[in-house]
Design an enzyme around this catalytic site. Structure first.
Site: not given
Length: 642
Positions: A371, A400
Site C-alpha cells: 500500500d 500500489e
C-alpha cells in the site's frame, strides 16, 4: 538513465531482447555476442547477435533464462575472420576474378578453417577439415575449392572464430517465476464473505476465514490465480471511521482495515473476528487446493492504538504540542491512521517491518500488495526486497503507487515486481495506444498490472457506461497486459459512486458488504461468465502471457483499437478489435501489419472469435462492425496454416 545500476527484469521462459551499438574501423567483418551466466555463476551457451538496419551499427539478440534468480550478461564484439574472408571471396568471384587472383585468399581461408577446427563440435570437425583440404587442393576448379568453405556459413555463425575480442561491463537481470509477469488477481474482503447485516445496516455477523473460504472455488472457477486480501489485522478503535468515511463511528461500525492495530495486536496479528492463525492457514490451503495464491496487503501505517505507538513512539512524528501526527492529504484528513517516520530510528523500524514480512512468509504467503510504497523510504524497499529474495526468490511485491511516473519507474527499478498503473484513466483508443508504448519501453524495470476498479476507484466510465463498458474495460485489462485484476463486485456491475467522489458509495472499506452471488447468477445479471471466458482465453493462448510482443494495427475509426500478440515459440497469434464506445455502433476499416502476424502481405487467413465462436476470413484489409450491446470486442485467434 540508470546505466545498469539496477537489474533488469525478466521471468522464466521469457525471450529477453539484448541490443548493443558496436562498430570498428576498416572493412573487417564484426561479430557481436551475448555471454550470460545463471544464478549460480554457471556459463550458458553464448547468443550470437544479428545486425539491425544497415548502416546503424546496431546489433540484436534474444536470451531466454530458465531459472529464478540473478543472471548476468556481457556483450562481446570481435573480428570475425571467416566472415571477412567469405565476404571478400564472394565479391571477388562476382567481379570475375579467377584462381590466379584468389590464390592468397584461398590460403588465408584454409588458415581460418584450421582455427575453426579447434572450436566446432566433434561431429562437425570432418566437414571443416574437408573444406580446408579443398581450399589447398590446387588440382581442382575454383568452384570445387571454395564451395565447401562457403557452405560453412551457418555453422561458423554459431561457432565463430573470434579475434580482437572486446567486452562490456557485466549487467544483471533478475529473473522471477512466471507469475511475476502473467497473473489474474481478484480482490475481496474476507469479513464480507458470510457476513450478515441487520436492520438499518447494523452488522449482526462478521465474516471469517472459514466463511470466506467458501467463496474461493467460485473465484478459481472464474480463472483467477491470485486472491488478494486487504489487511487482515486488528483494526484501531481510537478515531475509528464510520460508514462512507464519516468521522463519527457507531459502536457497530467495523472500521477501515487500513487503520491497522489495536490492543488486539498489530501487523503480525489477525483480526480476532476473522479467526486465528490456524484459520488463516486453512484459508491458504483451500486457496492452494483451488489453484490460487493468496496475496496479503502490506500497509506500513498504524492506528492510534497500534502496539507500536507505545512500544516504539520513535516510529512516528511527534508534533510541537506533543501529539502524534495523523495522515493528511489536504483537504483530506485520516485521523484513524498514523504514518511512519523513517528518519527517527530507521534501522529499528526497518528490522521490525522485516520481522513482520518474514512472519507472513513463514506462514505461507509469497505475494504482497504494498500500500502506497511511494510514501515510504525508497532505500528501505530496496533493502527489504533484496533481503527477502536472498532466501525466498519466489516472493513477489505489487506496488500500489498511483503517483508520478518517475517515482513509479523508480519503485520498479529498486525491486518491485509489478505496479498498478494509470490504466483506469486512459479512456480513449489514442490514449491507450500511447500509454502502452510507454509501458513497453519501461518493461525492463516496471511490469504493469491493469485494474478496471479498486475499492478506492470507480471511474466515471463505469459509473455511466452501463454493462458494455464493464466488458470493454475487462477486455482491455485482460488482453493488453499479462497481469490484470478486479475488485469484488465488478462482476455484479456495481457502479454507484459517492456524491462528488470517484469511489463507491457505502464503501466496503468502512462496512461489511455481503453480496448475493447465487441470486445474481440465477438472474443472469452477472459478468462472471464473461470474465471466466476472458481468463480461459488467456490461459489457452500463450501469446497473451507476454507484453513485449504487443503490436498495434491501423483502423480508420478513433473509437476503435486494434492490437495483436504473437508467441515466438508456438506461433500462437491473438488479434483484438475493441470499441471504447459503450453506447453506439462503430464501423471501421482495419489495415493489418501482416509480417507482425507472421504472414506475407498478400495472404488470407481464418480467425475464430473466442467470445462468439464465429469464424471469419481475413486479410490485410478488413471491415469491422462493433455493436456494444451485442459484443463490444472481437477477440480473434488466428488459425495455424498448413
Amino acid at each position: 538513465m540508470s546505466c545498469g545500476r539496477y537489474p533488469a527484469k525478466a521471468v522464466v521462459g521469457e525471450f529477453v531482447p539484448v541490443s548493443a551499438t558496436s562498430y570498428r574501423e576498416g572493412h573487417h567483418a564484426l561479430g557481436v555476442n551475448v555471454v550470460w551466466r545463471g544464478p549460480d555463476g554457471e556459463s550458458e551457451p553464448f547468443t550470437r547477435m544479428r545486425p539491425g538496419e544497415p548502416g546503424l551499427d546496431q546489433w540484436h539478440g534474444l536470451i531466454r533464462p530458465d531459472r529464478v534468480g540473478r543472471w548476468t550478461f556481457t556483450v562481446e564484439a570481435f573480428e570475425d575472420p571467416y566472415r571477412t574472408w567469405r565476404d571478400a571471396v564472394v565479391k571477388k568471384i562476382g567481379a570475375g576474378q579467377g584462381l590466379e587472383d584468389l590464390a592468397n585468399d584461398l590460403a588465408d581461408g584454409a588458415e581460418v578453417l584450421d582455427l575453426a577446427l579447434k572450436i566446432v563440435a566433434h561431429e562437425d570437425e570432418e566437414r571443416v577439415r574437408a573444406a580446408a583440404v579443398a581450399l589447398r587442393d590446387d588440382q581442382q576448379s575454383l568452384f570445387a575449392r571454395v564451395s565447401p568453405a562457403l557452405d560453412l556459413e551457418e555453422l561458423l555463425w554459431s561457432n565463430p572464430v573470434r579475434q580482437q575480442v572486446t567486452t562490456t561491463r557485466s549487467y544483471a537481470v533478475w529473473v522471477d517465476r512466471k507469475r511475476a509477469l502473467y497473473s489474474a488477481w481478484y480482490e475481496f474482503f474476507p469479513r464480507s464473505e458470510g457476513a450478515e447485516i441487520g436492520p438499518e445496516s447494523t452488522p449482526i455477523k462478521h465474516g471469517t476465514f472459514r466463511t470466506a473460504a467458501q467463496r474461493i472455488p467460485a473465484v478459481a472457477a472464474m480463472g483467477f490465480d491470485v486472491l488478494y486480501l486487504p489487511p487482515i489485522h486488528p483494526i484501531g478503535k481510537i478515531n475509528r471511521k464510520g460508514r462512507n468515511n464519516t468521522l463519527a463511528a457507531r459502536p457497530v461500525d467495523v472500521g477501515s482495515p487500513w487503520a491497522i492495530g489495536s490492543d488486539e495486536g498489530g501487523h503480525d496479528a489477525i483480526h480476532p473476528e476473522l479467526g486465528t492463525l490456524a484459520d488463516f492457514r486453512y484459508f491458504l490451503q483451500v486457496a492452494k487446493d483451488n489453484g490460487l495464491e493468496v496475496a496479503l496487503d502490506l500497509a506500513l501505517q498504524a492506528a492510534p492504538d497500534h502496539p507500536w505507538v507505545k512500544s516504539h513512539p520513535e516510529f512516528f512524528t511527534t508534533k510541537a504540542d506533543g501529539t502524534i501526527a495523523y495522515a493528511e492529504n489536504p483537504p483530506k484528513k485520516y485521523q484513524d491512521i498514523y504514518p511512519l517516520n523513517w528518519d527517527n530510528d530507521y534501522r529499528a523500524l526497518r528490522d521490525e517491518v522485516y520481522r513482520v514480512v518474514r512472519h507472513w512468509i513463514d506462514n505461507g504467503v509469497k505475494i504482497f500488495r504494498v500500500d502506497n510504497p511511494h510514501t515510504k523510504a525508497l532505500n528501505f524497499w530496496q533493502w527489504l526486497i533484496a533481503k527477502i529474495k536472498e532466501t525466498d526468490p519466489d516472493v513477489l511485491f505489487l506496488a500500489e503507487a498511483f503517483t508520478r511516473p518517475a517515482m513509479m519507474n523508480g519503485l520498479g527499478k529498486i525491486g518491485f515486481t509489478q505496479s498498478y498503473t494509470y490504466f483506469t484513466w486512459r479512456t480513449t483508443a489514442w490514449e491507450m495506444r500511447e500509454y502502452m508504448g510507454q509501458l513497453i519501453a519501461s518493461l525492463d524495470w516496471m511490469r504493469p498490472n491493469f485494474w478496471p476498479n479498486t475499492p478506492d476507484i470507480l471511474h466515471e466510465t463505469l459509473q455511466h457506461g452501463g454493462p458494455p463498458m464493464f466488458k470493454i474495460r475487462s477486455v482491455l485489462a485482460s488482453m493488453l497486459t499479462p497481469s490484470w485484476g478486479m475488485y469484488s463486485g465488478y462482476e455484479l456491475f456495481e457502479h454507484v459512486a459517492r456524491a462528488g467522489a470517484e469511489e463507491y458509495v457505502d464503501n466496503e472499506k468502512f462496512e461489511l458488504k455481503p453480496r448475493d452471488w447465487a441470486a445474481a447468477e440465477r438472474s443472469g445479471r452477472s459478468l462472471a461468465p464473461y470474465i471466466t471466458r476472458l481468463n480461459k482465453v488467456r490461459a489457452e493462448n500463450p501469446a497473451l502471457h507476454w507484453l513485449r510482443n504487443l503490436r498495434f494495427h491501423e483502423v480508420d475509426n478513433g473509437a476503435l483499437l486494434v492490437f495483436s500478440k504473437r508467441d515466438l515459440e508456438t506461433g500462437n497469434t491473438v488479434l483484438v478489435v475493441v470499441s471504447f464506445d459503450s453506447s453506439n455502433v462503430q464501423w471501421g476499416n482495419v489495415t493489418l501489419n501482416m509480417p507482425e502476424l507472421g504472414m506475407d502481405w498478400h495472404e488470407r487467413f481464418t480467425v475464430i472469435d473466442q467470445i462468439t465462436g464465429t469464424t471469419y476470413e481475413w486479410g490485410q484489409h478488413n471491415a469491422v462492425r462493433i455493436d456494444p450491446y451485442v459484443e463490444p470486442a472481437h477477440i480473434f485467434v488466428l488459425q495455424q496454416r498448413n
